[in-house]
Design a protein around this motif. Structure first.
Motif, PDB file in Angstrom:
ATOM      1  N   LYS A 138     -59.400 -60.394   1.224  1.00 17.04           N
ATOM      2  CA  LYS A 138     -58.152 -59.654   0.971  1.00 17.04           C
ATOM      3  C   LYS A 138     -58.357 -58.146   0.957  1.00 17.04           C
ATOM      4  CE  LYS A 138     -55.664 -63.247  -1.605  1.00 17.04           C
ATOM      5  NZ  LYS A 138     -55.089 -63.610  -2.924  1.00 17.04           N
ATOM      6  N   LYS A 139     -59.330 -57.665   0.199  1.00 18.05           N
ATOM      7  CA  LYS A 139     -59.572 -56.225   0.114  1.00 18.05           C
ATOM      8  C   LYS A 139     -60.021 -55.670   1.461  1.00 18.05           C
ATOM      9  CE  LYS A 139     -60.042 -52.217  -1.861  1.00 18.05           C
ATOM     10  NZ  LYS A 139     -58.829 -51.403  -2.136  1.00 18.05           N
ATOM     11  N   SER A 188     -56.313 -52.663   7.550  1.00 14.97           N
ATOM     12  CA  SER A 188     -54.923 -52.451   7.980  1.00 14.97           C
ATOM     13  C   SER A 188     -54.566 -50.977   8.105  1.00 14.97           C
ATOM     14  CB  SER A 188     -53.960 -53.133   6.995  1.00 14.97           C
ATOM     15  OG  SER A 188     -53.855 -52.412   5.782  1.00 14.97           O
ATOM     16  N   SER A 210     -59.819 -65.967  -0.668  1.00 10.07           N
ATOM     17  CA  SER A 210     -59.622 -64.773  -1.491  1.00 10.07           C
ATOM     18  C   SER A 210     -60.592 -63.649  -1.137  1.00 10.07           C
ATOM     19  CB  SER A 210     -59.784 -65.135  -2.974  1.00 10.07           C
ATOM     20  OG  SER A 210     -61.083 -65.670  -3.225  1.00 10.07           O
ATOM     21  N   PHE A 225     -59.173 -56.895   4.394  1.00 11.49           N
ATOM     22  CA  PHE A 225     -57.962 -56.852   5.210  1.00 11.49           C
ATOM     23  C   PHE A 225     -57.153 -55.591   4.916  1.00 11.49           C
ATOM     24  CE2 PHE A 225     -57.357 -61.757   5.761  1.00 11.49           C
ATOM     25  CZ  PHE A 225     -58.412 -61.777   6.645  1.00 11.49           C
ATOM     26  N   GLU A 226     -56.983 -55.306   3.642  1.00  8.97           N
ATOM     27  CA  GLU A 226     -56.166 -54.155   3.260  1.00  8.97           C
ATOM     28  C   GLU A 226     -56.786 -52.849   3.740  1.00  8.97           C
ATOM     29  OE1 GLU A 226     -55.905 -54.878  -0.906  1.00  8.97           O
ATOM     30  OE2 GLU A 226     -54.525 -56.569  -0.656  1.00  8.97           O
ATOM     31  N   THR A 254     -50.208 -55.349   8.255  1.00 12.29           N
ATOM     32  CA  THR A 254     -49.330 -54.386   7.611  1.00 12.29           C
ATOM     33  C   THR A 254     -49.829 -52.987   7.968  1.00 12.29           C
ATOM     34  OG1 THR A 254     -50.669 -54.309   5.587  1.00 12.29           O
ATOM     35  CG2 THR A 254     -48.939 -55.976   5.684  1.00 12.29           C
ATOM     36  N   LEU A 302     -51.533 -65.247   4.492  1.00 12.27           N
ATOM     37  CA  LEU A 302     -52.508 -64.297   3.974  1.00 12.27           C
ATOM     38  C   LEU A 302     -52.701 -63.120   4.937  1.00 12.27           C
ATOM     39  CD1 LEU A 302     -54.799 -63.989   1.675  1.00 12.27           C
ATOM     40  CD2 LEU A 302     -56.334 -64.828   3.459  1.00 12.27           C
ATOM     41  N   GLU A 353     -49.655 -60.825   4.874  1.00 10.67           N
ATOM     42  CA  GLU A 353     -49.484 -60.087   3.626  1.00 10.67           C
ATOM     43  C   GLU A 353     -50.541 -59.007   3.418  1.00 10.67           C
ATOM     44  OE1 GLU A 353     -49.350 -63.004   0.527  1.00 10.67           O
ATOM     45  OE2 GLU A 353     -47.229 -63.465   0.875  1.00 10.67           O
ATOM     46  N   HIS A 354     -51.757 -59.210   3.947  1.00 12.75           N
ATOM     47  CA  HIS A 354     -52.845 -58.289   3.634  1.00 12.75           C
ATOM     48  C   HIS A 354     -53.435 -57.554   4.834  1.00 12.75           C
ATOM     49  CE1 HIS A 354     -53.112 -59.570  -0.578  1.00 12.75           C
ATOM     50  NE2 HIS A 354     -52.831 -60.781  -0.126  1.00 12.75           N
ATOM     51  N   LEU A 355     -53.298 -58.076   6.039  1.00 11.63           N
ATOM     52  CA  LEU A 355     -53.887 -57.440   7.220  1.00 11.63           C
ATOM     53  C   LEU A 355     -52.839 -56.874   8.167  1.00 11.63           C
ATOM     54  CD1 LEU A 355     -56.192 -56.690   9.125  1.00 11.63           C
ATOM     55  CD2 LEU A 355     -56.191 -59.048   9.973  1.00 11.63           C
TER      56      LEU A 355
END
Length: 233
Positions: free
Chosen positions: A47-48, A54, A44, A50-51, A91, A84, A87-89
């Protein structure tokens, strides 16, 4: 043990700062070598980050992304690190990157899949430009788990295998993990952790002791240059 601390006021600032540093390193590698490589961890915590990453405006078509480790589950499974990453990187801008998975559907046998993944990862030019590690409260990193059946081989600094399987009491599913030598040689080696508990774990690890007890010690002691720790409360 060698480590350089970068502390942030909060987790959003950490994610933004780490994403900017990684994007800068990847961009420099592309300019110098024509391509770049990035190995990331699951869980977890990233995630931030990765976003944020991206959205980085770099030439992602020249970046190869892979995983430090993954669970032996298909990519549509909720605990899959591959899922994971997608969905988060992988993109936004980073959708253009090439992704190299560890898991495949060739076999149900962990060692067969590890051998296949080792050959696949072997096609990525050494060293990785960037490796982002996480850490559990038991002191594991990648899938180097205390009491892991292949832990000694995985953290062997002279090991020749790129990917190895791991079964361990704390791991849940069987795992695939890139081995220590392939990770610590990275041009940019980061440990991304959050919260006071994990900072305390890291401080305990840095005091020294058996690597098998807290495998993050193997990274800290065997990396040829200090590991950069990105931390926020």
């Amino acid at each position: 043990m060698k480590a350089e601390m970068k502390q942030f006021d909060d987790r959003a600032a950490l994610a933004s700062g780490l994403a900017a540093a990684v994007a800068k390193k990847l961009s420099a590698a592309i300019e110098k070598d024509g391509d770049a490589s990035l190995a990331v961890s699951g869980g977890s915590t990233p995630k931030k980050f990765f976003e944020e990453l991206s959205h980085a405006r770099i030439d992602w078509s020249k970046v190869t992304v892979t995983l430090v480790d993954d669970r032996m589950v298909p990519p549509d499974h909720e605990r899959s690190n591959e899922r994971l990453a997608y969905e988060h990187l992988l993109t936004n801008e980073a959708m253009k990157a090439k992704f190299v998975p560890l898991w495949s559907d060739l076999s149900d046998h962990v060692d067969t899949l590890a051998e296949h993944a080792s050959k696949t990862i072997g096609h990525i030019e050494r060293p990785f430009d960037v490796v982002i590690l996480g850490m559990g409260t038991d002191g594991h990193t990648a899938s180097f788990f205390p009491e892991g059946n292949n832990l000694r081989a995985a953290i062997d600094p002279d090991g020749k295998t790129a990917v190895i399987s791991m079964l361990a009491p704390g791991a849940g599913e069987p795992r695939l993990t890139i081995t220590l030598p392939r990770l610590v040689e990275a041009d940019m080696l980061v440990l991304h952790i959050e919260g006071d508990e994990k900072l305390s774990v890291l401080e305990k690890a840095r005091e020294g002791g058996p690597e098998e007890e807290m495998p993050i010690r193997a990274v800290l002691s065997k990396a040829p240059r200090p590991v950069t720790v990105y931390w926020a409360p």
